[in-house]
Design an enzyme around this catalytic site. Sequence first.
Site, mmCIF file in Angstrom:
data_model
loop_
_atom_site.group_PDB
_atom_site.id
_atom_site.type_symbol
_atom_site.label_atom_id
_atom_site.label_comp_id
_atom_site.label_asym_id
_atom_site.label_seq_id
_atom_site.Cartn_x
_atom_site.Cartn_y
_atom_site.Cartn_z
ATOM 1 C CG PHE A 34 -1.869 1.188 1.226
ATOM 2 C CD1 PHE A 34 -3.076 1.104 0.539
ATOM 3 C CD2 PHE A 34 -1.558 2.366 1.882
ATOM 4 C CE1 PHE A 34 -3.956 2.185 0.516
ATOM 5 C CE2 PHE A 34 -2.424 3.446 1.862
ATOM 6 C CZ PHE A 34 -3.629 3.358 1.174
ATOM 7 C CG ASP B 252 5.449 3.573 1.721
ATOM 8 O OD1 ASP B 252 5.462 4.070 2.860
ATOM 9 O OD2 ASP B 252 4.425 3.534 1.022
ATOM 10 C CE LYS C 128 -0.244 5.837 7.659
ATOM 11 N NZ LYS C 128 -1.581 6.435 7.761
#
Length: 402
Positions: free
Chosen positions: A143, A228, A257
């Site tokens: 993702f 990532d 995040k």
Amino acid sequence: MTAGPARTANADLRDRFEAAFMPNYGVPPLALARGEGAYLWDADGARYLDLFAGIAVSSLGHGHPALVEAVSRQAATLAHSSNLLVNEPEVLLAERLLGLLRTPGRVFLANSGTEANECAAKLAIKYGRTTGRRYFVAAENGFHGRTLGALALTGKASIRDQFGPFPLDVRFIPYGDADALKQAVTHECAAVFLEPTQGEAGVVPPPPGYMTAAREICDTTGALLVLDEIQSAIGRTGHWFAHQHDGVVPDVLTLAKGLGGGMPIGACVGFGDAGVIFAKGDHGSTFGGNPVSCAAALAVLDTIDHDGLLAHARAAGERLSSGIQALGHPLVSGVRGRGLWLAMVLSAERAADVQAAAQRAGFLVNAVQPDAVRLAPALVITFEQIDSFLAALPAILAEVTP
């Protein structure tokens, strides 16, 4: 005529949410009112121990004094500058990240993880066009975001298929299979996009040696290795960056995040030559490098360092993981992950039921996959708070076990 039962504040806000917003989220189960430390309170006043921190975002929990002070001070000083002017917090943050990474590079600041991955994709596109490379490789079930470029790299058919065709030629391979990766990556491959541990797939770590193999494959073929770390960085796994567990250095790294501790921010870091692929005008962001978000990120980094939260994440994660496994409950088949980024793996597809039962018991967890419950609490969670969850967990599991 008697009146019906009074509407609760939770129910009222959820109804208003449903009426005002597009239906892409459904209707969330709770309406939150405030937070303090590792706790949240809903609009009806009920308290919950927050065990997923806004999807691994609230690194310092809720209302941390260092974050409140940094954001308040910066908002009162300079709230925005745009990319046409320089502000000191963005420079300090870029310098601080490069110092923590201990590798020469350059930084682009964005507003989210998806935007950080869009930046990485554009770097790889330009690199590919200047070196005769035409395709990308990414992992099944990975993702990387929901904008068209990031979604092109996301290996989940359930969220991809209805939005194609995509602007990138991406070949997907099974995550953790070094042989499949080697077969897929040729001298015509521009970049390999991987997560050091797959987050949305259910906190799935790679097998030993996989990250090293990925680095070697990219070195051999000349493809860029893009890691990532939107979820896994900023102390989440007990290191500043998850790739440091494996001793590899990517060509491009994406962050978001937990970096802002609740404020919106993303970063794309290019190392060595990858840091200077862009020329003037190749990329930009009106809000990237926002001084308030950068001040928040600096406060997060300072607090993690000053308060020893890397070591605490390792110790607290071990307490949580071992405590779950020690229960020996038949619905729990194991625990995956590192530090305070874990998945409680179930022997049946009951994760949504566990999430609902945990909420009723005063704990917020995340059913990230049908058979996996994600646990990613704030790095400041205490042993006592972890123990309170472990004490309640048998009853939570019993409630959903046939």
